[in-house]
Design an enzyme around this catalytic site. Structure first.
Site, PDB file in Angstrom:
ATOM      1  N   ASP A  35       5.742  -5.656   9.221  1.00 10.08           N
ATOM      2  CA  ASP A  35       6.714  -5.122  10.160  1.00 10.08           C
ATOM      3  C   ASP A  35       6.974  -5.918  11.197  1.00 10.08           C
ATOM      4  O   ASP A  35       8.212  -6.285  11.677  1.00 10.08           O
ATOM      5  CB  ASP A  35       6.368  -3.781  10.445  1.00 10.08           C
ATOM      6  N   ARG A  41       0.883  -1.012  -0.111  1.00 12.54           N
ATOM      7  CA  ARG A  41      -0.061  -0.131  -0.114  1.00 12.54           C
ATOM      8  C   ARG A  41       0.922   1.386  -0.027  1.00 12.54           C
ATOM      9  O   ARG A  41       1.757   1.349   0.770  1.00 12.54           O
ATOM     10  CB  ARG A  41      -0.958   0.274   1.262  1.00 12.54           C
ATOM     11  N   THR A  76      -1.449   7.593   0.065  1.00 10.03           N
ATOM     12  CA  THR A  76      -2.740   7.290  -0.701  1.00 10.03           C
ATOM     13  C   THR A  76      -3.577   5.825  -0.215  1.00 10.03           C
ATOM     14  O   THR A  76      -4.637   5.786  -0.673  1.00 10.03           O
ATOM     15  CB  THR A  76      -2.763   7.260  -2.104  1.00 10.03           C
ATOM     16  N   ASP A 122       1.262  -3.011  11.957  1.00  7.20           N
ATOM     17  CA  ASP A 122       1.515  -3.377  10.853  1.00  7.20           C
ATOM     18  C   ASP A 122       2.072  -5.046  10.691  1.00  7.20           C
ATOM     19  O   ASP A 122       3.400  -5.110  11.177  1.00  7.20           O
ATOM     20  CB  ASP A 122       2.767  -2.816  10.166  1.00  7.20           C
TER      21      ASP A 122
HETATM   22  O1  LIG Z   1      -3.742  -2.737  10.418  1.00  9.97           O
HETATM   23  C1  LIG Z   1      -3.337  -3.167   9.387  1.00  9.97           C
HETATM   24  C2  LIG Z   1      -3.732  -2.507   8.200  1.00  9.97           C
HETATM   25  C3  LIG Z   1      -3.183  -2.969   6.978  1.00  9.97           C
HETATM   26  N1  LIG Z   1      -2.017  -3.755   7.071  1.00  9.97           N
HETATM   27  C4  LIG Z   1      -1.046  -4.062   5.687  1.00  9.97           C
HETATM   28  O2  LIG Z   1      -1.754  -3.561   4.664  1.00  9.97           O
HETATM   29  C5  LIG Z   1      -2.718  -4.579   3.777  1.00  9.97           C
HETATM   30  C6  LIG Z   1      -4.125  -4.625   3.930  1.00  9.97           C
HETATM   31  O3  LIG Z   1      -4.719  -3.404   3.957  1.00  9.97           O
HETATM   32  P1  LIG Z   1      -5.848  -3.070   2.780  1.00  9.97           P
HETATM   33  O4  LIG Z   1      -6.190  -1.710   3.219  1.00  9.97           O
HETATM   34  O5  LIG Z   1      -6.863  -3.956   2.961  1.00  9.97           O
HETATM   35  O6  LIG Z   1      -5.193  -3.071   1.427  1.00  9.97           O
HETATM   36  C7  LIG Z   1      -2.080  -6.046   4.331  1.00  9.97           C
HETATM   37  O7  LIG Z   1      -1.331  -6.672   3.197  1.00  9.97           O
HETATM   38  C8  LIG Z   1      -1.194  -5.668   5.652  1.00  9.97           C
HETATM   39  O8  LIG Z   1       0.226  -6.066   5.119  1.00  9.97           O
HETATM   40  C9  LIG Z   1      -1.331  -4.082   8.153  1.00  9.97           C
HETATM   41  O9  LIG Z   1      -0.481  -4.933   8.282  1.00  9.97           O
HETATM   42  N2  LIG Z   1      -1.916  -3.708   9.387  1.00  9.97           N
HETATM   43  O1  LIG Z   2       0.656  -4.295   2.735  1.00  8.22           O
HETATM   44  P1  LIG Z   2       1.646  -3.466   3.205  1.00  8.22           P
HETATM   45  O2  LIG Z   2       2.048  -2.106   2.551  1.00  8.22           O
HETATM   46  O3  LIG Z   2       2.099  -3.256   4.705  1.00  8.22           O
HETATM   47  O4  LIG Z   2       3.171  -4.269   2.791  1.00  8.22           O
HETATM   48  P2  LIG Z   2       3.690  -5.533   3.402  1.00  8.22           P
HETATM   49  O5  LIG Z   2       2.615  -6.547   3.719  1.00  8.22           O
HETATM   50  O6  LIG Z   2       4.694  -5.956   2.490  1.00  8.22           O
HETATM   51  O7  LIG Z   2       4.524  -4.935   4.641  1.00  8.22           O
END
Ligand SMILES: O=c1ccn([C@@H]2O[C@H](COP(=O)(O)O)[C@@H](O)[C@H]2O)c(=O)[nH]1
Ligand SMILES: O=P(O)(O)OP(=O)(O)O
Ligand SMILES: [Mg+2]
Length: 212
Positions: free
Chosen positions: A206, A104, A108, A203
């Site tokens: 992370d 993501r 944005t 996250d």
């Molecule tokens: O609390 C959170 C929210 C999102 N993530 C990371 O983002 C994507 C999912 O987000 P979408 O908005 O549904 O695309 C997911 O792959 C997670 O890596 C997160 O770690 N923690």
């Molecule tokens: O979905 P994101 O952006 O959190 O990326 P990642 O899952 O690679 O940390």
């Protein structure tokens, strides 16, 4: 909500609390996320077809059940989805593993796709797309767009599996891919202004890889 299951098994809820805790180490987070992946695999494979097989016990011949040889694929959304794969493969070792790399954009929340590698016979397989977090739904929708539009996979063969879902993500995913079943270990309250799930676990990528 149609086609949507919260797996509220006590073991899963207990382990989810461990990974939600900000004081949980990277090592423990990784181990417990895989354990939950394994428990989720048990739940999402409940409807796998069985067939009769004749065997001999030490005492008699008997007709029993075995898996009907359905081909399976686990498709983690990188990076965070990788955190559930080992646990799932422990339970379903014959499954093939495909990868869809998405992230993501920080500001944005737009989805950037950077990698796709799937089993060559993916259309013939029952597919479990995995990502611990379903927040806005953007990542899951992009992954399922790939599978259904580009690779012609049938929605009824696909299950999306996450650990923590926001209501916003469930709504968006159901609107975009109504035929895809969704399994989550928890349905949380909402998203914050940065697109993170509350209460959530932070996250996931992370925390699994120790990158923050
Ligand atoms: O609390 C959170 C929210 C999102 N993530 C990371 O983002 C994507 C999912 O987000 P979408 O908005 O549904 O695309 C997911 O792959 C997670 O890596 C997160 O770690 N923690
Ligand atoms: O979905 P994101 O952006 O959190 O990326 P990642 O899952 O690679 O940390
Ligand atoms: Mg991600």
């Amino acid at each position: 909500m149609a086609n949507f299951t919260v797996v509220n098994h006590p073991l899963i809820q207990h382990k989810l609390t461990i990974i939600r805790d900000k004081n949980t180490s990277t090592k423990a987070f990784r181990e417990v996320t895989n354990e939950i992946g394994m428990l989720m695999a048990y739940e999402i494979t409940r409807d796998l077809p069985l067939e009769d097989v004749v065997i001999e016990t030490p005492l008699v011949e008997t007709t029993q059940k075995q898996l009907a040889g359905k081909k399976l694929a686990i498709v983690p959304i990188l990076r965070a989805g990788l955190g559930m794969v080992d646990g799932m493969v422990d339970l379903i070792p014959s499954a093939r593993v495909g990868h869809i790399g998405l992230y993501r954009e920080h500001d944005t929340l737009d989805i950037v796709e950077y990698f796709v590698k799937l089993p060559q016979d993916i259309t013939e397989r029952r597919i479990f797309v995995v990502d611990p977090m379903l927040a806005t739904g953007g990542s899951a929708i992009a992954a399922l767009d790939q599978l259904t539009n580009k690779y012609n996979c049938k929605p009824e063969n696909i299950t999306f599996v996450c650990l923590v879902a926001a209501p916003e993500g469930i709504k968006a995913l159901q609107a975009a891919h109504p035929g895809v079943a969704i399994f989550t270990a928890a349905l949380d309250d909402r998203l914050n202004e940065n697109g993170y799930i509350l209460p959530g676990l932070g996250d996931a990528g992370d925390r699994i890889f120790g990158t923050k």
